[in-house]
Design a protein around this motif. Structure first.
Motif, PDB file in Angstrom:
ATOM      1  N   CYS A   1       0.845  -1.195   0.000  1.00 27.69           N
ATOM      2  CA  CYS A   1       0.000   0.000   0.000  1.00 27.69           C
ATOM      3  C   CYS A   1       0.880   1.244   0.000  1.00 27.69           C
ATOM      4  CB  CYS A   1      -0.876   0.037   1.260  1.00 27.69           C
ATOM      5  SG  CYS A   1      -2.047  -1.317   1.406  1.00 27.69           S
ATOM      6  N   ASN A   2       0.384   2.306  -0.624  1.00 32.36           N
ATOM      7  CA  ASN A   2       1.098   3.588  -0.567  1.00 32.36           C
ATOM      8  C   ASN A   2       0.144   4.740  -0.765  1.00 32.36           C
ATOM      9  OD1 ASN A   2       2.689   5.742  -2.695  1.00 32.36           O
ATOM     10  ND2 ASN A   2       3.470   5.515  -0.631  1.00 32.36           N
ATOM     11  N   ASP A   3       0.119   5.621   0.221  1.00 31.38           N
ATOM     12  CA  ASP A   3      -0.615   6.875   0.084  1.00 31.38           C
ATOM     13  C   ASP A   3       0.196   8.044   0.638  1.00 31.38           C
ATOM     14  OD1 ASP A   3      -1.456   7.161   3.041  1.00 31.38           O
ATOM     15  OD2 ASP A   3      -2.346   5.229   2.502  1.00 31.38           O
ATOM     16  N   ASP A   4       1.456   7.802   0.971  1.00 34.49           N
ATOM     17  CA  ASP A   4       2.360   8.829   1.495  1.00 34.49           C
ATOM     18  C   ASP A   4       3.245   9.328   0.355  1.00 34.49           C
ATOM     19  OD1 ASP A   4       4.339  10.368   2.672  1.00 34.49           O
ATOM     20  OD2 ASP A   4       4.854   8.882   4.203  1.00 34.49           O
ATOM     21  N   PRO A   5       3.092  10.593  -0.054  1.00 36.60           N
ATOM     22  CA  PRO A   5       3.889  11.106  -1.171  1.00 36.60           C
ATOM     23  C   PRO A   5       5.384  11.190  -0.888  1.00 36.60           C
ATOM     24  CG  PRO A   5       2.475  12.842  -0.267  1.00 36.60           C
ATOM     25  CD  PRO A   5       2.146  11.581   0.462  1.00 36.60           C
ATOM     26  N   ASN A   6       5.781  11.021   0.359  1.00 37.74           N
ATOM     27  CA  ASN A   6       7.198  11.094   0.706  1.00 37.74           C
ATOM     28  C   ASN A   6       7.918   9.754   0.623  1.00 37.74           C
ATOM     29  OD1 ASN A   6       7.159  13.925   1.291  1.00 37.74           O
ATOM     30  ND2 ASN A   6       5.998  13.404   3.132  1.00 37.74           N
TER      31      ASN A   6
ATOM     32  N   ARG B   1      -6.490   6.682   1.522  1.00 37.37           N
ATOM     33  CA  ARG B   1      -5.623   6.609   2.702  1.00 37.37           C
ATOM     34  C   ARG B   1      -5.993   5.323   3.445  1.00 37.37           C
ATOM     35  NH1 ARG B   1      -7.163  11.855   2.302  1.00 37.37           N
ATOM     36  NH2 ARG B   1      -8.685  11.715   3.983  1.00 37.37           N
ATOM     37  N   SER B   2      -5.216   4.301   3.193  1.00 34.33           N
ATOM     38  CA  SER B   2      -5.560   2.955   3.680  1.00 34.33           C
ATOM     39  C   SER B   2      -5.295   2.765   5.161  1.00 34.33           C
ATOM     40  CB  SER B   2      -4.769   1.907   2.889  1.00 34.33           C
ATOM     41  OG  SER B   2      -3.384   2.030   3.168  1.00 34.33           O
ATOM     42  N   GLY B   3      -4.331   3.498   5.714  1.00 32.86           N
ATOM     43  CA  GLY B   3      -3.903   3.226   7.085  1.00 32.86           C
ATOM     44  C   GLY B   3      -2.904   2.081   7.124  1.00 32.86           C
TER      45      GLY B   3
ATOM     46  N   GLY C   1      -6.460   4.902  11.277  1.00 33.73           N
ATOM     47  CA  GLY C   1      -6.559   6.315  10.943  1.00 33.73           C
ATOM     48  C   GLY C   1      -6.770   6.597   9.460  1.00 33.73           C
ATOM     49  N   GLY C   2      -7.036   5.556   8.671  1.00 30.24           N
ATOM     50  CA  GLY C   2      -7.257   5.733   7.234  1.00 30.24           C
ATOM     51  C   GLY C   2      -8.684   6.154   6.939  1.00 30.24           C
ATOM     52  N   GLU C   3      -9.004   6.196   5.660  1.00 27.99           N
ATOM     53  CA  GLU C   3     -10.359   6.546   5.250  1.00 27.99           C
ATOM     54  C   GLU C   3     -11.040   5.317   4.657  1.00 27.99           C
ATOM     55  OE1 GLU C   3     -10.332   9.666   2.250  1.00 27.99           O
ATOM     56  OE2 GLU C   3      -8.827   8.609   1.096  1.00 27.99           O
ATOM     57  N   SER C   4     -12.342   5.316   4.712  1.00 31.10           N
ATOM     58  CA  SER C   4     -13.106   4.219   4.120  1.00 31.10           C
ATOM     59  C   SER C   4     -13.215   4.428   2.620  1.00 31.10           C
ATOM     60  CB  SER C   4     -14.508   4.160   4.728  1.00 31.10           C
ATOM     61  OG  SER C   4     -15.299   5.242   4.256  1.00 31.10           O
ATOM     62  N   LEU C   5     -13.666   3.400   1.923  1.00 32.58           N
ATOM     63  CA  LEU C   5     -13.887   3.519   0.489  1.00 32.58           C
ATOM     64  C   LEU C   5     -14.938   4.590   0.201  1.00 32.58           C
ATOM     65  CD1 LEU C   5     -13.285   2.545  -2.364  1.00 32.58           C
ATOM     66  CD2 LEU C   5     -15.006   0.762  -2.054  1.00 32.58           C
ATOM     67  N   LEU C   6     -15.962   4.681   1.039  1.00 32.36           N
ATOM     68  CA  LEU C   6     -16.985   5.706   0.838  1.00 32.36           C
ATOM     69  C   LEU C   6     -16.456   7.105   1.144  1.00 32.36           C
ATOM     70  CD1 LEU C   6     -20.259   3.954   2.069  1.00 32.36           C
ATOM     71  CD2 LEU C   6     -19.403   4.240  -0.281  1.00 32.36           C
ATOM     72  N   ASP C   7     -15.546   7.227   2.122  1.00 32.41           N
ATOM     73  CA  ASP C   7     -14.878   8.519   2.368  1.00 32.41           C
ATOM     74  C   ASP C   7     -14.102   8.936   1.120  1.00 32.41           C
ATOM     75  OD1 ASP C   7     -15.698   8.460   5.072  1.00 32.41           O
ATOM     76  OD2 ASP C   7     -13.780   7.625   5.746  1.00 32.41           O
ATOM     77  N   HIS C   8     -13.359   8.001   0.567  1.00 29.93           N
ATOM     78  CA  HIS C   8     -12.560   8.267  -0.627  1.00 29.93           C
ATOM     79  C   HIS C   8     -13.467   8.660  -1.797  1.00 29.93           C
ATOM     80  CE1 HIS C   8      -9.403   7.883  -3.617  1.00 29.93           C
ATOM     81  NE2 HIS C   8     -10.199   7.093  -4.315  1.00 29.93           N
ATOM     82  N   LYS C   9     -14.567   7.957  -1.944  1.00 34.24           N
ATOM     83  CA  LYS C   9     -15.508   8.266  -3.022  1.00 34.24           C
ATOM     84  C   LYS C   9     -15.999   9.708  -2.900  1.00 34.24           C
ATOM     85  CE  LYS C   9     -20.022   7.155  -4.911  1.00 34.24           C
ATOM     86  NZ  LYS C   9     -21.246   6.372  -4.760  1.00 34.24           N
TER      87      LYS C   9
END
Length: 179
Positions: A19-24, A85-87, A111-119
């Motif tokens: 998984c990756n959602d951190d731009p750094n 943001r998978s966590g 602390g991630g977001e759900s699929l519906l949050d992302h949507k």
């Protein structure tokens, strides 16, 4: 407005199944990903892009820069295009899917977001997009984001079916966005 929506090219994290959602993080296109982007750049060389919009994750900009060699248009970042943001940053994808398995649409872990949050975030981007002046845009984003685009533009896709949509690296779809 003609909107070309494309997933980024293959990355080292795709190869590792992480998984990756951190731009750094050091996530980058592999040789395969570069070749994919070069191939799609050739396919799209005659598209009249006026601007390219990417997520904050470097792999989308890398892909966009390759495509942009034929266009030389501005590339801009939009935060709402970021991957979910998978966590589970830098952790195996199967671990993430196991953690949300009890409620794939609503589960928020670490602390991630759900699929519906992302949507909802991607739908906010589409609303923003409607106010843009260009006639033809390229958007380079992520598979989760592409799923929301497909559901929005193609219609007839229930939230429970979002995970059934698969979009390959550098796969793109052209949509017409009515303002």
């Amino acid at each position: 407005m003609n909107v070309y929506c494309m997933r980024h090219g293959r990355t080292n994290y795709n190869d590792l199944g992480l998984c990756n959602d951190d731009p750094n993080r050091n996530v980058y296109l592999t040789e395969t990903g570069i070749a994919q982007a070069q191939s799609v750049a050739h396919e799209l060389r005659d598209a009249a892009f006026e601007r390219i919009i990417v997520s904050p994750l470097p792999r989308t900009r890398q892909t966009a820069e390759i495509v942009n060699r034929h266009h030389a248009v501005p590339i801009e970042m939009h935060a709402d295009l970021a991957d979910i943001r998978s966590g589970f940053e830098s952790q195996p994808m199967p671990d993430y899917f196991a953690a949300i398995g009890h409620d794939p649409l609503r589960a928020r872990v670490n602390g991630g977001e759900s699929l519906l949050d992302h949507k909802q975030r991607v739908l906010r981007f589409i609303d923003w997009l409607k106010a843009q002046p260009e006639k033809t845009l390229l958007i380079v984003a992520h598979e989760e984001t592409m799923r929301v685009f497909a559901a929005y533009f193609e219609g007839g896709i229930a939230d429970s079916q979002l995970r059934d949509i698969h979009v390959g690296n550098c796969e793109y779809r052209r949509y017409v966005l009515h303002r």
